[in-house]
Write an enzyme that holds these catalytic residues in place. Structure first.
Site, PDB file in Angstrom:
ATOM      1  N   HIS A 154       4.133   7.339   3.372  1.00 30.60           N
ATOM      2  CA  HIS A 154       5.060   6.213   3.257  1.00 30.60           C
ATOM      3  C   HIS A 154       4.623   5.263   2.152  1.00 30.60           C
ATOM      4  O   HIS A 154       3.509   5.369   1.631  1.00 30.60           O
ATOM      5  CB  HIS A 154       5.194   5.458   4.591  1.00 30.60           C
ATOM      6  CG  HIS A 154       3.943   4.765   5.050  1.00 30.60           C
ATOM      7  ND1 HIS A 154       2.996   5.356   5.841  1.00 30.60           N
ATOM      8  CD2 HIS A 154       3.479   3.512   4.810  1.00 30.60           C
ATOM      9  CE1 HIS A 154       2.005   4.496   6.079  1.00 30.60           C
ATOM     10  NE2 HIS A 154       2.271   3.363   5.452  1.00 30.60           N
ATOM     11  N   HIS A 160       0.832  -1.205   0.000  1.00 28.79           N
ATOM     12  CA  HIS A 160       0.000   0.000   0.000  1.00 28.79           C
ATOM     13  C   HIS A 160       0.865   1.254   0.000  1.00 28.79           C
ATOM     14  O   HIS A 160       2.067   1.203   0.265  1.00 28.79           O
ATOM     15  CB  HIS A 160      -0.963   0.019   1.195  1.00 28.79           C
ATOM     16  CG  HIS A 160      -0.291   0.051   2.540  1.00 28.79           C
ATOM     17  ND1 HIS A 160      -0.026  -1.076   3.288  1.00 28.79           N
ATOM     18  CD2 HIS A 160       0.175   1.084   3.289  1.00 28.79           C
ATOM     19  CE1 HIS A 160       0.552  -0.732   4.439  1.00 28.79           C
ATOM     20  NE2 HIS A 160       0.697   0.570   4.459  1.00 28.79           N
ATOM     21  N   GLU A 214       7.851   1.440   4.732  1.00 26.73           N
ATOM     22  CA  GLU A 214       7.307   0.456   5.666  1.00 26.73           C
ATOM     23  C   GLU A 214       7.566  -0.920   5.070  1.00 26.73           C
ATOM     24  O   GLU A 214       7.309  -1.157   3.883  1.00 26.73           O
ATOM     25  CB  GLU A 214       5.796   0.681   5.847  1.00 26.73           C
ATOM     26  CG  GLU A 214       5.128  -0.348   6.764  1.00 26.73           C
ATOM     27  CD  GLU A 214       3.614  -0.136   6.910  1.00 26.73           C
ATOM     28  OE1 GLU A 214       3.070   0.833   6.333  1.00 26.73           O
ATOM     29  OE2 GLU A 214       2.980  -0.949   7.600  1.00 26.73           O
TER      30      GLU A 214
END
Ligand code: CO
Length: 142
Positions: free
Chosen positions: A83, A8, A132
């Site tokens: 992110h 994502h 991430e």
């Protein structure tokens, strides 16, 4: 350690409800594409995911006075890309590889919004992008 699939893109917003309206009215997203808004008090955030065919957008709203994204929103009052999240098979292995390669890992592995362990790598290590790394859900490794 090698990056797996893009899971994502995280977007910080002042209001998830307002952001969802934008995705509905401007981009044709329907309620079936949106996960319920969920409070994550331990992380100081509230999140919802917008599903698109090959990935997700994670909308992140601050929760509480000490939310880690308050500072980001001070600099980007309308919100902004926060992110990018990639999957890895094993978070401990990924963390150790990052440290060995000289990257700055922020904090200890913790459980992320998808219920699997995550870490964050400092933006200074990746062209200004906060990365991430998320352990793939079991049985869904890609
Ligand atoms: Co995320």
């Amino acid at each position: 350690m090698k990056l797996g699939r893009l899971n994502h893109v995280g977007v910080a917003v002042p209001s998830i409800a307002d952001a969802l309206d934008t995705y509905r009215t401007l981009y044709g997203v329907t309620d079936a594409d949106i996960t319920p808004i969920r409070d994550m008090p331990a992380q100081g955030v509230r999140v919802a995911f917008v599903d698109v065919p090959n990935s997700q957008i994670e909308l992140i709203e601050p929760l509480g006075e000490t939310s880690p994204i308050l500072k980001f929103l001070e600099k980007n009052p309308a919100g902004g890309q926060h992110h990018v999240c990639f999957e890895v098979p094993d978070i401990i292995e990924a963390r150790d590889a990052m440290v060995e390669r000289g990257a700055t890992v922020l904090g200890e592995p913790r459980i992320g919004a998808h219920g699997t362990p995550i870490i964050f790598v400092h933006p200074k290590n990746s062209n200004g992008v906060l990365i991430e790394l998320m352990e793939s859900p079991k049985g869904e490794e890609h």
